[in-house]
Design a protein around this motif. Structure first.
Motif, PDB file in Angstrom:
ATOM      1  N   PRO A  40       0.830  -1.199   0.000  1.00  6.48           N
ATOM      2  CA  PRO A  40       0.000   0.000   0.000  1.00  6.48           C
ATOM      3  C   PRO A  40       0.867   1.253   0.000  1.00  6.48           C
ATOM      4  O   PRO A  40       2.052   1.207   0.268  1.00  6.48           O
ATOM      5  CB  PRO A  40      -0.770  -0.128   1.309  1.00  6.48           C
ATOM      6  N   PHE A  42       1.451   4.547   2.041  1.00  8.29           N
ATOM      7  CA  PHE A  42       1.175   5.096   3.359  1.00  8.29           C
ATOM      8  C   PHE A  42       1.481   6.581   3.357  1.00  8.29           C
ATOM      9  O   PHE A  42       2.535   7.003   2.890  1.00  8.29           O
ATOM     10  CB  PHE A  42       2.045   4.420   4.427  1.00  8.29           C
ATOM     11  N   VAL A  51      -4.664   3.933   4.502  1.00 13.15           N
ATOM     12  CA  VAL A  51      -4.024   3.095   3.497  1.00 13.15           C
ATOM     13  C   VAL A  51      -4.775   3.264   2.175  1.00 13.15           C
ATOM     14  O   VAL A  51      -5.992   3.166   2.131  1.00 13.15           O
ATOM     15  CB  VAL A  51      -4.025   1.603   3.924  1.00 13.15           C
TER      16      VAL A  51
END
Length: 165
Positions: A40, A42, A51
């Motif tokens: 993901p 961040f 996220v």
């Protein structure tokens, strides 16, 4: 001390990229579930981290390369059959082909067009003698082949005698 602005860690590709000489697309257009080797992005924010998953569908359109014209016989005998092929090294489909004929007096005309790179010419006659080229086009560009001379072999004609005069 001043806090820096938001930072982001970019994910790796969501799916493998499949490539060929004419295109490049992800192996799947559906996003893989979290934890399937995708990372993901961040954001560094003051509250709880959020996220975000980013999935990109990539389509690469490759321009057509300069076509080259092939003929099954560059000196066919009158009455025979031959084929012409307009070949490309690269180009994303769909590809359209236009076949052009140029007479000895430099008149150019399109005599066929479509989505196939091969045409058959049946019952060749002396009027088919001349320069030929093909033009290949796709959504990106259009390219013309070099000319190729077709020299029809004919004659001598069978003499005809008219006894009625």
């Amino acid at each position: 001390m001043a806090r820096p602005g938001p930072t982001m860690v970019l994910p790796r590709a969501a799916s493998p990229l499949t490539t060929s000489p004419t295109s490049a697309t992800p192996a799947t257009s559906q996003a893989p579930p979290p934890g399937d080797d995708n990372e993901p992005a961040f954001y560094d924010i003051e509250q709880e981290p959020k996220v975000f998953y980013y999935y990109v569908h990539l389509t690469v359109r490759v321009p057509v390369s300069k076509p080259y014209l092939l003929m099954s016989d560059v000196s066919p005998v009158e009455g025979s059959t031959m084929w012409m092929s307009c070949n490309l090294e690269n180009g994303t489909g769909p590809i359209q082909y236009v076949w052009q004929y140029e007479t000895r007096s430099s008149n150019i005309s399109a005599f066929a067009q479509g989505n196939t790179n091969i045409i058959n010419v049946t019952n060749i006659n002396r009027n088919h003698t001349g320069w030929y080229r093909c033009v290949a086009s796709n959504a990106v560009n259009s390219e013309s082949s070099n000319r190729l001379w077709l020299d029809t072999i004919f004659g001598p004609d069978i003499p005809q005698i008219d006894w009625s005069k």
